[in-house]
Design a protein around this motif. Structure first.
Motif, mmCIF file in Angstrom:
data_model
loop_
_atom_site.group_PDB
_atom_site.id
_atom_site.type_symbol
_atom_site.label_atom_id
_atom_site.label_comp_id
_atom_site.label_asym_id
_atom_site.label_seq_id
_atom_site.Cartn_x
_atom_site.Cartn_y
_atom_site.Cartn_z
ATOM 1 N N GLN A 1 38.380 57.234 48.434
ATOM 2 C CA GLN A 1 38.175 56.091 49.335
ATOM 3 C C GLN A 1 39.454 55.280 49.474
ATOM 4 O OE1 GLN A 1 35.943 55.552 51.414
ATOM 5 N NE2 GLN A 1 36.022 53.401 51.941
ATOM 6 N N SER A 2 40.213 55.169 48.399
ATOM 7 C CA SER A 2 41.463 54.409 48.471
ATOM 8 C C SER A 2 42.520 55.141 49.298
ATOM 9 C CB SER A 2 41.999 54.085 47.075
ATOM 10 O OG SER A 2 42.500 55.242 46.444
ATOM 11 N N VAL A 3 42.411 56.452 49.388
ATOM 12 C CA VAL A 3 43.326 57.220 50.235
ATOM 13 C C VAL A 3 42.886 57.113 51.694
ATOM 14 C CG1 VAL A 3 44.111 59.557 50.804
ATOM 15 C CG2 VAL A 3 44.056 58.804 48.430
ATOM 16 N N LEU A 4 41.587 57.222 51.929
ATOM 17 C CA LEU A 4 41.076 57.152 53.294
ATOM 18 C C LEU A 4 41.188 55.749 53.879
ATOM 19 C CD1 LEU A 4 37.946 59.419 52.846
ATOM 20 C CD2 LEU A 4 39.995 59.963 54.179
ATOM 21 N N ASP A 5 41.096 54.711 53.039
ATOM 22 C CA ASP A 5 41.237 53.322 53.460
ATOM 23 C C ASP A 5 42.317 52.682 52.593
ATOM 24 O OD1 ASP A 5 41.072 50.645 54.128
ATOM 25 O OD2 ASP A 5 38.888 50.563 54.019
ATOM 26 N N PRO A 6 43.580 52.781 53.017
ATOM 27 C CA PRO A 6 44.702 52.330 52.179
ATOM 28 C C PRO A 6 44.674 50.848 51.794
ATOM 29 C CG PRO A 6 45.482 53.686 53.995
ATOM 30 C CD PRO A 6 44.034 53.418 54.243
ATOM 31 N N LYS A 7 43.832 50.046 52.449
ATOM 32 C CA LYS A 7 43.728 48.630 52.073
ATOM 33 C C LYS A 7 42.907 48.449 50.801
ATOM 34 C CE LYS A 7 42.055 48.009 56.003
ATOM 35 N NZ LYS A 7 41.503 47.943 57.289
ATOM 36 N N VAL A 8 42.238 49.509 50.379
ATOM 37 C CA VAL A 8 41.351 49.448 49.223
ATOM 38 C C VAL A 8 42.051 50.062 48.009
ATOM 39 C CG1 VAL A 8 39.160 50.271 48.286
ATOM 40 C CG2 VAL A 8 39.309 49.598 50.678
ATOM 41 N N ARG A 9 42.015 49.334 46.897
ATOM 42 C CA ARG A 9 42.560 49.864 45.642
ATOM 43 C C ARG A 9 41.500 50.691 44.937
ATOM 44 N NH1 ARG A 9 44.977 46.955 41.506
ATOM 45 N NH2 ARG A 9 42.880 46.269 41.035
ATOM 46 N N THR A 10 41.910 51.770 44.318
ATOM 47 C CA THR A 10 40.988 52.635 43.580
ATOM 48 C C THR A 10 40.145 51.826 42.595
ATOM 49 O OG1 THR A 10 42.493 54.508 43.772
ATOM 50 C CG2 THR A 10 40.842 54.636 42.035
ATOM 51 N N ASP A 11 40.778 50.898 41.879
ATOM 52 C CA ASP A 11 40.080 50.110 40.861
ATOM 53 C C ASP A 11 39.015 49.190 41.436
ATOM 54 O OD1 ASP A 11 41.644 51.315 38.944
ATOM 55 O OD2 ASP A 11 43.059 49.646 38.800
ATOM 56 N N ASP A 12 39.067 48.915 42.730
ATOM 57 C CA ASP A 12 38.103 48.004 43.359
ATOM 58 C C ASP A 12 36.890 48.717 43.945
ATOM 59 O OD1 ASP A 12 39.760 45.858 42.747
ATOM 60 O OD2 ASP A 12 40.802 45.947 44.680
ATOM 61 N N VAL A 13 36.952 50.031 44.049
ATOM 62 C CA VAL A 13 35.865 50.775 44.679
ATOM 63 C C VAL A 13 34.638 50.811 43.763
ATOM 64 C CG1 VAL A 13 35.135 53.028 45.567
ATOM 65 C CG2 VAL A 13 37.448 52.189 46.036
ATOM 66 N N GLU A 14 33.479 50.519 44.352
ATOM 67 C CA GLU A 14 32.205 50.589 43.647
ATOM 68 C C GLU A 14 31.377 51.706 44.277
ATOM 69 O OE1 GLU A 14 30.598 46.647 44.056
ATOM 70 O OE2 GLU A 14 31.479 46.062 42.137
ATOM 71 N N VAL A 15 30.859 52.594 43.430
ATOM 72 C CA VAL A 15 30.081 53.744 43.891
ATOM 73 C C VAL A 15 28.635 53.574 43.429
ATOM 74 C CG1 VAL A 15 29.814 56.257 43.780
ATOM 75 C CG2 VAL A 15 32.113 55.237 43.790
ATOM 76 N N THR A 16 27.714 53.690 44.380
ATOM 77 C CA THR A 16 26.287 53.608 44.093
ATOM 78 C C THR A 16 25.639 54.947 44.421
ATOM 79 O OG1 THR A 16 26.265 51.244 44.631
ATOM 80 C CG2 THR A 16 24.137 52.382 44.629
ATOM 81 N N LEU A 17 24.828 55.434 43.510
ATOM 82 C CA LEU A 17 24.070 56.667 43.720
ATOM 83 C C LEU A 17 22.633 56.275 44.035
ATOM 84 C CD1 LEU A 17 25.367 58.637 40.610
ATOM 85 C CD2 LEU A 17 26.281 58.672 42.921
ATOM 86 N N ARG A 18 22.111 56.795 45.137
ATOM 87 C CA ARG A 18 20.742 56.478 45.555
ATOM 88 C C ARG A 18 19.894 57.743 45.559
ATOM 89 N NH1 ARG A 18 20.098 51.414 46.657
ATOM 90 N NH2 ARG A 18 21.843 50.150 47.333
#
Length: 124
Positions: free
Chosen positions: A89-106
């Motif tokens: 996600q941080s590669v696809l959206d360069p404004k986002v840092r890897t450490d900030d990404v939150e992943v939810t499994l549904r």
């Protein structure tokens, strides 16, 4: 948009120069497992998923599962999935840092798992 990226595929290791078009493509790459040469180098896939869809917006990534999730959510396989998606996600959206990404499994039934951040699964 196609992005060449470094994608984590297990044990903190990375597979370099894989083309990434979407988060779904990243999960497929992860589910396929590393090629034989990388397996000999110690890379492995700990993620077991049935059908899924993956969406990401900003620092939020959601994996909608078609089948029950066999893992606990606090295991190495979940960590591998979360860290791989966070990096992608941080590669696809360069404004986002890897450490900030939150992943939810549904899963199809029951409560959601997460949101999780990659750092939760890293041993310091």
């Amino acid at each position: 948009m196609t992005v060449e990226a470094e994608v984590a595929l297990g044990g903190g290791e990375s597979v370099l120069d894989r083309e990434i078009e979407s988060l779904g493509a990243v999960v497929k790459l992860l589910a396929d497992g590393p090629p034989p040469a990388e397996q000999r180098g110690g890379l492995t896939n700990l993620v077991e998923l049935g059908g899924y869809t993956v969406t990401g917006r900003g620092a939020q990534v959601t994996v909608r599962l078609e089948d029950p999730y066999a893992s606990t959510g606090r295991d190495q396989g979940t960590g591998q999935l979360v860290c791989t998606l966070a990096r992608a996600q941080s590669v696809l959206d360069p404004k986002v840092r890897t450490d900030d990404v939150e992943v939810t499994l549904r899963p199809p039934e029951g409560p959601a798992l997460g949101p999780y951040r990659c750092a939760e699964f890293l041993n310091g």
